[in-house]
Design an enzyme around this catalytic site. Structure first.
Site, mmCIF file in Angstrom:
data_model
loop_
_atom_site.group_PDB
_atom_site.id
_atom_site.type_symbol
_atom_site.label_atom_id
_atom_site.label_comp_id
_atom_site.label_asym_id
_atom_site.label_seq_id
_atom_site.Cartn_x
_atom_site.Cartn_y
_atom_site.Cartn_z
ATOM 1 N N TYR A 143 -4.907 1.483 6.224
ATOM 2 C CA TYR A 143 -3.537 1.002 6.422
ATOM 3 C C TYR A 143 -2.584 2.046 5.869
ATOM 4 C CZ TYR A 143 0.691 -1.870 5.808
ATOM 5 O OH TYR A 143 1.972 -2.362 5.832
ATOM 6 N N ASP A 238 -3.048 9.993 2.637
ATOM 7 C CA ASP A 238 -2.168 8.893 2.248
ATOM 8 C C ASP A 238 -2.646 8.405 0.884
ATOM 9 O OD1 ASP A 238 -0.690 6.666 1.831
ATOM 10 O OD2 ASP A 238 -1.179 5.675 3.726
ATOM 11 N N LYS A 266 3.893 3.206 -4.624
ATOM 12 C CA LYS A 266 3.308 2.352 -5.658
ATOM 13 C C LYS A 266 3.490 2.896 -7.080
ATOM 14 C CE LYS A 266 0.749 -0.261 -2.354
ATOM 15 N NZ LYS A 266 -0.063 -0.001 -1.204
HETATM 16 C C1 LIG Z 1 0.669 0.122 0.211
HETATM 17 C C2 LIG Z 1 0.301 1.221 1.118
HETATM 18 C C3 LIG Z 1 1.204 1.735 2.068
HETATM 19 C C4 LIG Z 1 2.545 1.105 2.343
HETATM 20 O O1 LIG Z 1 3.394 1.163 1.254
HETATM 21 P P1 LIG Z 1 4.656 0.139 1.200
HETATM 22 O O2 LIG Z 1 5.366 0.548 -0.036
HETATM 23 O O3 LIG Z 1 4.055 -1.219 1.160
HETATM 24 O O4 LIG Z 1 5.439 0.364 2.431
HETATM 25 C C5 LIG Z 1 0.841 2.845 2.793
HETATM 26 N N1 LIG Z 1 -0.361 3.415 2.623
HETATM 27 C C6 LIG Z 1 -1.267 2.943 1.735
HETATM 28 C C7 LIG Z 1 -2.558 3.644 1.574
HETATM 29 C C8 LIG Z 1 -0.967 1.829 0.972
HETATM 30 O O5 LIG Z 1 -1.880 1.345 0.132
#
Ligand SMILES: *Cc1c(COP(=O)(O)O)cnc(C)c1O
Length: 445
Positions: A143, A238, A266
């Protein structure tokens, strides 16, 4: 129990779609109504009915120092007195950018955003602009936020042109996203054989966290590095979840591989909204206003958010933090496997650092596990194998743990997180509670 939460959920559903501001919070994957939280302190959260929980969600990862860390709170109080936003540059943004560049040798320049989603969307635009190619490769089960190009599922078979994963994502755009199988280099090779000249970038969670925790197998990330370099495509890690989580320098430090672009979020906001994308200078210099690739944000680099981030990173930089997180997480992992095995509950545990998932997988064939650190369940290495998990069992486990005061992620396919505020006693209490749950299952059978 849950009386006020249930009342609030009723109210919320009148004015908020599904009663929540992010779908997983609605507990749809585990049944029951969401618990509304009133406050948090250290490893604990407290719901609106006054019930206390040991929290393994930690705001889905950002709160690596636990709730209300005194230094973060103090720094925030200090900034609050000076204003909340100016829409003009501040010194603190420079400081956070410097900290990020120091931590990640692959990041020479970085742009701050407000969320992980914004960061991955911007990284894709930049990769497409830099390579002058339209296509993206992603992996099933990973994701990357809710940007259109990334809300794409595999067509029939892997390495096929993508289909929209949500109404509203244009099929014409989804076709530019190829979906391959995580930990399966041949599927990536096939994608590149067919479309190599048109692929701008491969985007991957270097340790997947959004199908539950799934580590890369040896050689997988190295293979992605080589395939992308050979094809003139970019490799995007990511690290929104893994950055500053698996090591101070993220998964790329842990596995010793440099990506061209990295997305963060995060933890770098310390519990406030911050995201970032960064990487090679020659690529980042294409971002506006230095270059032509447009990206912007009214609240980007917000003083409060950036302050929480800086304070968090400075604490994480101190020696020993990641060792402590690792050893506590290992104690939790081993304890959970042991009690599951004793209760004859088939599980498999995946863990990297302080990120983990207990999958309720069906029993692996053959003899019982030979090592005490192995559960009896089938291994989980990708979305195909994760999908075999017995989600009904997980749902029961989740609900019973919740009632007994342990707050887990409300889906089998999410990672759990430890914070530095989780003590050995918290871990032992959690194992003890799980043992009671499994004992109840034994009596029912
Ligand atoms: C949480 C997450 C996102 C999205 O981040 P948001 O701040 O919720 O938009 C994208 N990539 C990864 C790997 C994530 O864990």
């Amino acid at each position: 129990m849950f009386k006020k939460s249930n009342q609030l959920f009723e109210r919320a559903q009148q004015v908020i779609p599904g009663g929540v501001n992010s779908p997983v919070r609605a507990f749809k994957a585990v049944g029951g109504n969401p618990v509304f939280i009133a406050s948090g302190k250290e490893s604990r959260i407290y719901d609106v009915d006054g019930k206390e929980y040991i929290d393994y969600v930690c705001s889905w990862g950002p709160l690596i120092l636990g709730h209300c860390h005194p230094e973060v709170m103090k720094a925030l109080r200090g900034v609050l007195e000076t204003g909340t936003s100016y829409g003009a540059p501040t010194e603190r943004e420079v400081e956070l950018a410097e900290l990020i560049c120091e931590a990640f040798p692959s990041i020479e320049k970085v742009r701050l955003t407000n969320s992980g989603t914004e960061s991955t969307m911007a990284a894709l635009r930049l990769a497409r602009a830099f390579t002058e190619r339209p296509m993206i490769v992603k992996f099933e089960g990973c994701y990357h936020g809710h940007g259109d190009s990334l809300l794409v599922k595999a067509g029939s078979g892997v390495a096929t042109l993508g289909l929209p994963d949500s109404p509203g994502v244009p099929a014409d755009l989804a076709r530019l996203t190829l979906t391959c199988r995580f930990n399966d280099l041949p599927s990536v090779q096939r994608a590149f054989e067919q479309h190599g000249e048109r692929i701008a970038a491969v985007i991957v969670e270097p340790v997947a966290g959004n199908m539950g925790c799934v580590p890369p197998q040896p050689g997988f990330l190295e293979g992605l590095r080589k395939i992308t370099t050979d094809a003139g495509s970019l490799l995007i890690f990511d690290e929104v979840m893994t950055g500053f989580r698996l090591a101070y320098g993220g998964a790329q430090q842990r596995y010793g591989i440099k990506s061209d672009l990295t997305t963060l979020g995060k933890i770098i906001g310390g519990g406030l909204p911050v995201g970032a994308f960064g990487g090679r200078k020659d690529i980042m210099d294409r971002v506006a206003p230095h270059g032509p690739v447009y990206q912007a944000g009214t609240l980007s680099g917000n003083p409060l958010a950036v302050t929480a981030g800086i304070t968090t990173l400075k604490i994480l930089r101190q020696p020993g933090i990641y060792d402590t997180l690792e050893s506590r997480a290992r104690t939790l992992e081993l304890g959970m496997i042991q009690i599951a095995n004793e209760a004859n509950v088939s599980v498999t545990a995946n863990r990297v650092g302080s990120m983990f998932t207990l999958f309720f997988t069906p029993r692996a064939g053959g003899s019982p596990p030979k090592r005490p650190d192995q559960g009896m369940g089938m291994l989980v290495t990708d979305w195909q194998s994760a999908k075999h998990s017995q989600v009904e069992k997980f749902g029961s486990f989740f609900r019973e743990m919740l009632q007994k005061g342990v707050y887990l992620a409300p889906s089998q396919f999410e990672a759990g997180f430890l914070s530095t505020a989780h003590s050995d006693a918290d871990i032992q209490e959690t194992i003890h509670v799980a043992q009671q749950v499994f004992a109840g299952w034994g009596r029912r059978n």
